[in-house]
Design a protein around this motif. Structure first.
Motif, PDB file in Angstrom:
ATOM      1  N   ARG A 165       3.250 -12.104 -11.853  1.00  0.00           N
ATOM      2  CA  ARG A 165       4.496 -11.049 -11.872  1.00  0.00           C
ATOM      3  C   ARG A 165       4.540 -10.435 -12.264  1.00  0.00           C
ATOM      4  NH1 ARG A 165       7.670 -16.125 -15.625  1.00  0.00           N
ATOM      5  NH2 ARG A 165       7.013 -18.006 -14.231  1.00  0.00           N
ATOM      6  N   LEU A 166       4.119  -9.648 -13.282  1.00  0.00           N
ATOM      7  CA  LEU A 166       4.223  -7.979 -13.187  1.00  0.00           C
ATOM      8  C   LEU A 166       3.348  -7.327 -12.048  1.00  0.00           C
ATOM      9  CD1 LEU A 166       3.568  -8.106 -17.473  1.00  0.00           C
ATOM     10  CD2 LEU A 166       5.282  -7.110 -16.101  1.00  0.00           C
ATOM     11  N   ALA A 167       2.267  -8.067 -11.683  1.00  0.00           N
ATOM     12  CA  ALA A 167       1.432  -6.872 -11.145  1.00  0.00           C
ATOM     13  C   ALA A 167       2.389  -7.272  -8.998  1.00  0.00           C
ATOM     14  CB  ALA A 167       0.588  -7.555 -10.399  1.00  0.00           C
ATOM     15  N   GLY A 168       2.831  -8.385  -9.213  1.00  0.00           N
ATOM     16  CA  GLY A 168       4.556  -8.411  -7.901  1.00  0.00           C
ATOM     17  C   GLY A 168       5.536  -7.139  -7.658  1.00  0.00           C
ATOM     18  N   VAL A 169       6.143  -7.496  -9.010  1.00  0.00           N
ATOM     19  CA  VAL A 169       7.361  -6.209  -8.955  1.00  0.00           C
ATOM     20  C   VAL A 169       6.299  -4.893  -9.189  1.00  0.00           C
ATOM     21  CG1 VAL A 169       8.855  -5.165 -10.775  1.00  0.00           C
ATOM     22  CG2 VAL A 169       8.273  -7.833 -10.833  1.00  0.00           C
ATOM     23  N   LEU A 170       5.009  -4.150 -10.068  1.00  0.00           N
ATOM     24  CA  LEU A 170       4.483  -3.261  -9.549  1.00  0.00           C
ATOM     25  C   LEU A 170       4.279  -2.630  -7.966  1.00  0.00           C
ATOM     26  CD1 LEU A 170       2.890  -3.188 -12.835  1.00  0.00           C
ATOM     27  CD2 LEU A 170       4.067  -2.000 -12.172  1.00  0.00           C
ATOM     28  N   LEU A 171       3.726  -3.639  -6.926  1.00  0.00           N
ATOM     29  CA  LEU A 171       3.670  -3.770  -6.021  1.00  0.00           C
ATOM     30  C   LEU A 171       4.436  -3.662  -5.202  1.00  0.00           C
ATOM     31  CD1 LEU A 171       1.391  -3.809  -3.653  1.00  0.00           C
ATOM     32  CD2 LEU A 171       1.588  -6.230  -3.569  1.00  0.00           C
ATOM     33  N   ALA A 172       5.369  -4.433  -5.394  1.00  0.00           N
ATOM     34  CA  ALA A 172       7.304  -3.740  -4.610  1.00  0.00           C
ATOM     35  C   ALA A 172       7.394  -2.610  -4.759  1.00  0.00           C
ATOM     36  CB  ALA A 172       7.963  -5.451  -5.305  1.00  0.00           C
ATOM     37  N   GLY A 173       7.763  -2.058  -5.955  1.00  0.00           N
ATOM     38  CA  GLY A 173       8.067  -1.231  -6.340  1.00  0.00           C
ATOM     39  C   GLY A 173       7.292   0.250  -5.730  1.00  0.00           C
ATOM     40  N   LEU A 174       5.829  -0.179  -5.619  1.00  0.00           N
ATOM     41  CA  LEU A 174       4.670   1.123  -4.963  1.00  0.00           C
ATOM     42  C   LEU A 174       4.801   0.847  -3.299  1.00  0.00           C
ATOM     43  CD1 LEU A 174       1.723   2.740  -5.167  1.00  0.00           C
ATOM     44  CD2 LEU A 174       0.670   0.499  -4.624  1.00  0.00           C
ATOM     45  N   ASN A 175       5.065  -0.016  -3.123  1.00  0.00           N
ATOM     46  CA  ASN A 175       5.202  -0.468  -1.635  1.00  0.00           C
ATOM     47  C   ASN A 175       6.991   0.337  -1.132  1.00  0.00           C
ATOM     48  OD1 ASN A 175       3.220  -0.988  -0.632  1.00  0.00           O
ATOM     49  ND2 ASN A 175       4.071  -3.675  -1.387  1.00  0.00           N
TER      50      ASN A 175
ATOM     51  N   ARG B 285       7.991   7.995   1.149  1.00  0.00           N
ATOM     52  CA  ARG B 285       7.168   9.208   1.582  1.00  0.00           C
ATOM     53  C   ARG B 285       7.065   9.147   2.624  1.00  0.00           C
ATOM     54  NH1 ARG B 285       5.287  10.124  -5.325  1.00  0.00           N
ATOM     55  NH2 ARG B 285       6.664  10.473  -5.588  1.00  0.00           N
ATOM     56  N   GLY B 286       6.602   7.932   3.063  1.00  0.00           N
ATOM     57  CA  GLY B 286       6.231   7.643   4.365  1.00  0.00           C
ATOM     58  C   GLY B 286       5.198   7.893   4.516  1.00  0.00           C
TER      59      GLY B 286
ATOM     60  N   ARG C 216      -0.776   4.707  15.357  1.00  0.00           N
ATOM     61  CA  ARG C 216      -0.922   6.317  13.996  1.00  0.00           C
ATOM     62  C   ARG C 216      -1.555   7.609  14.290  1.00  0.00           C
ATOM     63  NH1 ARG C 216       1.072   4.007   8.144  1.00  0.00           N
ATOM     64  NH2 ARG C 216       2.712   3.032   8.901  1.00  0.00           N
ATOM     65  N   LEU C 217      -2.851   6.875  14.973  1.00  0.00           N
ATOM     66  CA  LEU C 217      -4.075   7.498  14.788  1.00  0.00           C
ATOM     67  C   LEU C 217      -3.769   8.272  16.256  1.00  0.00           C
ATOM     68  CD1 LEU C 217      -6.807   5.121  13.922  1.00  0.00           C
ATOM     69  CD2 LEU C 217      -6.083   7.064  12.881  1.00  0.00           C
ATOM     70  N   ALA C 218      -3.158   7.989  17.338  1.00  0.00           N
ATOM     71  CA  ALA C 218      -2.788   8.876  18.469  1.00  0.00           C
ATOM     72  C   ALA C 218      -2.432   9.470  17.842  1.00  0.00           C
ATOM     73  CB  ALA C 218      -2.560   7.478  19.309  1.00  0.00           C
ATOM     74  N   ALA C 219      -1.006   9.985  16.913  1.00  0.00           N
ATOM     75  CA  ALA C 219      -0.733  10.905  17.374  1.00  0.00           C
ATOM     76  C   ALA C 219      -0.548  12.198  16.346  1.00  0.00           C
ATOM     77  CB  ALA C 219       0.780  10.420  15.840  1.00  0.00           C
ATOM     78  N   ARG C 220      -2.254  11.775  15.469  1.00  0.00           N
ATOM     79  CA  ARG C 220      -2.556  12.497  14.339  1.00  0.00           C
ATOM     80  C   ARG C 220      -3.756  13.681  15.737  1.00  0.00           C
ATOM     81  NH1 ARG C 220      -2.468  12.293   8.991  1.00  0.00           N
ATOM     82  NH2 ARG C 220      -4.709  13.368   8.908  1.00  0.00           N
ATOM     83  N   PRO C 221      -3.880  14.904  14.837  1.00  0.00           N
ATOM     84  CA  PRO C 221      -4.674  15.916  15.889  1.00  0.00           C
ATOM     85  C   PRO C 221      -5.949  16.175  15.422  1.00  0.00           C
ATOM     86  CG  PRO C 221      -2.972  17.052  14.102  1.00  0.00           C
ATOM     87  CD  PRO C 221      -3.194  15.306  13.963  1.00  0.00           C
TER      88      PRO C 221
END
Length: 95
Positions: free
Chosen positions: A39-49, A55-56, A69-74
């Motif tokens: 349960r704690l791992a699930g809460v932490l993962l949701a917060g991390l995501n 932050r994009g 995403r790769l096509a947009a990178r120079p």
């Protein structure tokens, strides 16, 4: 006198530093149930995501999104940081 939460944080940090592998091993090393750690791992993962999304920096979840995403990178040079881990299997075929 330390609170339960302070003690729990210290034990959890020690388990993380020790590199305990499975959820059951982490739970046992910090003295809580595997369900609680899950349960704690699930809460932490949701917060991390959520933070990564704000932050994009949320990882691509499918091939089409990654290709976009790769096509947009120079620069077409990327680093990949990965760890290969073996899968533990029971040596006894009957059990």
């Amino acid at each position: 006198m330390r609170t339960y939460l302070e003690d729990f944080r210290e034990r959890a940090a020690a388990a993380g530093v020790a590199g305990s592998g499975s959820l059951g091993q982490v739970a046992a090393s910090i003295g809580v149930s595997q369900t609680r750690v899950s349960r704690l791992a699930g809460v932490l993962l949701a917060g991390l995501n959520r933070v990564l999304d704000q932050r994009g920096r949320l990882p691509a979840r499918d091939g089409a999104q990654l290709a976009q995403r790769l096509a947009a990178r120079p620069a077409k040079v990327f680093a990949c940081d990965g760890v290969e881990r073996g899968i533990l299997r029971n040596a006894d075929p009957d059990g």
